[in-house]
Write a protein that holds these residues in place. Structure first.
Motif, mmCIF file in Angstrom:
data_model
loop_
_atom_site.group_PDB
_atom_site.id
_atom_site.type_symbol
_atom_site.label_atom_id
_atom_site.label_comp_id
_atom_site.label_asym_id
_atom_site.label_seq_id
_atom_site.Cartn_x
_atom_site.Cartn_y
_atom_site.Cartn_z
ATOM 1 N N LEU A 1 6.420 1.768 7.458
ATOM 2 C CA LEU A 1 5.983 2.344 8.733
ATOM 3 C C LEU A 1 4.921 1.499 9.435
ATOM 4 N N GLY B 1 -0.725 10.625 18.243
ATOM 5 C CA GLY B 1 -0.162 9.289 18.134
ATOM 6 C C GLY B 1 -0.578 8.607 16.837
ATOM 7 N N ILE B 2 0.231 7.614 16.438
ATOM 8 C CA ILE B 2 -0.135 6.785 15.283
ATOM 9 C C ILE B 2 -0.400 5.347 15.723
ATOM 10 N N GLY B 3 -0.038 5.052 16.977
ATOM 11 C CA GLY B 3 -0.275 3.725 17.522
ATOM 12 C C GLY B 3 -0.408 3.791 19.033
ATOM 13 N N GLU C 1 11.826 6.076 15.896
ATOM 14 C CA GLU C 1 10.614 5.813 16.659
ATOM 15 C C GLU C 1 10.457 6.763 17.839
ATOM 16 N N THR D 1 -3.375 13.069 21.136
ATOM 17 C CA THR D 1 -1.989 13.228 21.575
ATOM 18 C C THR D 1 -1.020 13.064 20.397
ATOM 19 N N LEU E 1 4.199 7.414 22.904
ATOM 20 C CA LEU E 1 3.398 8.305 23.758
ATOM 21 C C LEU E 1 3.743 8.114 25.234
ATOM 22 N N TYR F 1 13.071 10.447 20.735
ATOM 23 C CA TYR F 1 13.008 9.731 19.455
ATOM 24 C C TYR F 1 14.376 9.131 19.153
ATOM 25 N N VAL G 1 6.806 7.599 26.285
ATOM 26 C CA VAL G 1 8.178 8.112 26.474
ATOM 27 C C VAL G 1 8.248 9.464 25.749
ATOM 28 N N PRO G 2 7.472 10.463 26.224
ATOM 29 C CA PRO G 2 7.281 11.692 25.443
ATOM 30 C C PRO G 2 8.581 12.431 25.133
ATOM 31 N N HIS H 1 6.277 -2.324 17.163
ATOM 32 C CA HIS H 1 6.399 -1.460 18.349
ATOM 33 C C HIS H 1 5.248 -1.728 19.324
ATOM 34 N N GLU H 2 4.024 -1.804 18.792
ATOM 35 C CA GLU H 2 2.846 -1.985 19.666
ATOM 36 C C GLU H 2 2.786 -3.403 20.238
ATOM 37 N N ALA I 1 5.271 0.059 13.153
ATOM 38 C CA ALA I 1 4.291 0.422 14.181
ATOM 39 C C ALA I 1 3.694 -0.838 14.835
HETATM 40 C C1 QAP Z 1 4.717 3.998 17.816
HETATM 41 O O1 QAP Z 1 4.215 6.137 18.510
HETATM 42 C C2 QAP Z 1 5.564 4.231 16.597
HETATM 43 O O2 QAP Z 1 7.190 11.658 22.046
HETATM 44 C C3 QAP Z 1 3.615 5.011 17.958
HETATM 45 O O3 QAP Z 1 5.764 13.902 22.422
HETATM 46 C C4 QAP Z 1 6.499 5.236 16.552
HETATM 47 O O4 QAP Z 1 2.409 7.367 18.180
HETATM 48 C C5 QAP Z 1 5.419 3.410 15.529
HETATM 49 C C6 QAP Z 1 4.211 10.744 20.175
HETATM 50 C C7 QAP Z 1 7.280 5.403 15.405
HETATM 51 C C8 QAP Z 1 6.179 3.591 14.410
HETATM 52 C C9 QAP Z 1 7.118 4.591 14.335
HETATM 53 C C10 QAP Z 1 5.457 10.681 20.746
HETATM 54 C C11 QAP Z 1 3.470 11.900 20.363
HETATM 55 C C12 QAP Z 1 3.624 9.638 19.419
HETATM 56 C C13 QAP Z 1 5.975 11.733 21.477
HETATM 57 C C14 QAP Z 1 3.521 7.303 18.616
HETATM 58 C C15 QAP Z 1 5.219 12.882 21.674
HETATM 59 C C16 QAP Z 1 3.959 12.966 21.111
HETATM 60 C C17 QAP Z 1 4.200 8.418 19.294
#
Ligand code: QAP
Ligand code: CO
Length: 175
Positions: free
Chosen positions: A130, A43-45, A93, A41, A96, A102, A98-99, A137-138, A134
């Motif tokens: 970053l 994602g990074i976290g 930020e 998806t 996943l 940002y 909250v699609p 956030h998690e 992250a």
């Molecule tokens: C948290 O977020 C984060 O809206 C991880 O449509 C975010 O992986 C940590 C994602 C920013 C540090 C900086 C979001 C993928 C992924 C979406 C994510 C989307 C598809 C978010």
């Protein structure tokens, strides 16, 4: 174990995750199943509560310069606790759960976090940039907190309006 991403405004995202006491096969299976969901998806976290498991479990894979996310860079954290925090960083930020939304959020720039790995070994990690963002956030997810909770009132209002409209379009697309 079939995992799905839980999306806002699902109330399950507000649950407080419980400390992991048993570092068993079930925990390893959860971690092993979270990884492909996060990567698949973009994602990074990902925190376990985002796949409906209220355990203090999170995974991170910060992309390299070229955007790659080799599995060697995967970080798994169980029962994380931030023991030091200082400085300020503003980062755009997303989540996943909250699609497609940002926003710039203010966090601590430097943190030290104590945690356990999947075999219950105690670890310490110092992070900035970053990775630090992250982790914060998690860990917020483990306490039922979402990044949108940190928005100023007017921004949050704007978000709720846009998000509701988007949810409606998802249910009955008019194009
Ligand atoms: C948290 O977020 C984060 O809206 C991880 O449509 C975010 O992986 C940590 C994602 C920013 C540090 C900086 C979001 C993928 C992924 C979406 C994510 C989307 C598809 C978010
Ligand atoms: Co998130």
């Amino acid at each position: 174990m079939k995992l799905n991403i839980v999306e806002y405004p699902d109330k399950r995202l507000r649950q407080k995750s419980k400390r992991v006491e048993k570092f068993d096969k079930e925990l390893h299976t959860l971690l092993d199943n979270m990884y492909p969901i996060m990567i698949g998806t973009n994602g990074i976290g990902l925190a376990a509560i985002q796949v409906a498991h209220a355990k203090q479990v999170l995974i991170l894979n910060i992309p390299e310069e070229d955007g790659e996310q080799p599995v060697d860079n995967l970080i798994e954290m169980i029962n994380p606790i931030i023991t030091h925090k200082d400085g300020e960083i503003i980062y755009q930020e997303g989540c996943l759960s909250v699609p497609t939304f940002y926003e710039d959020i203010k966090r601590f720039e430097n943190i030290t976090v104590n945690f356990q790995d999947r075999d219950a070994n105690t670890k310490t990690l110092e992070a900035n940039g970053l990775l630090s963002v992250a982790i914060q956030h998690e860990i917020d997810h483990l306490n039922g907190i979402l990044f949108i909770d940190k928005l100023a009132y007017s921004r949050r209002k704007k978000f709720e309006k846009e998000y509701k409209r988007m949810q409606k379009e998802k249910k009955s697309p008019s194009n």
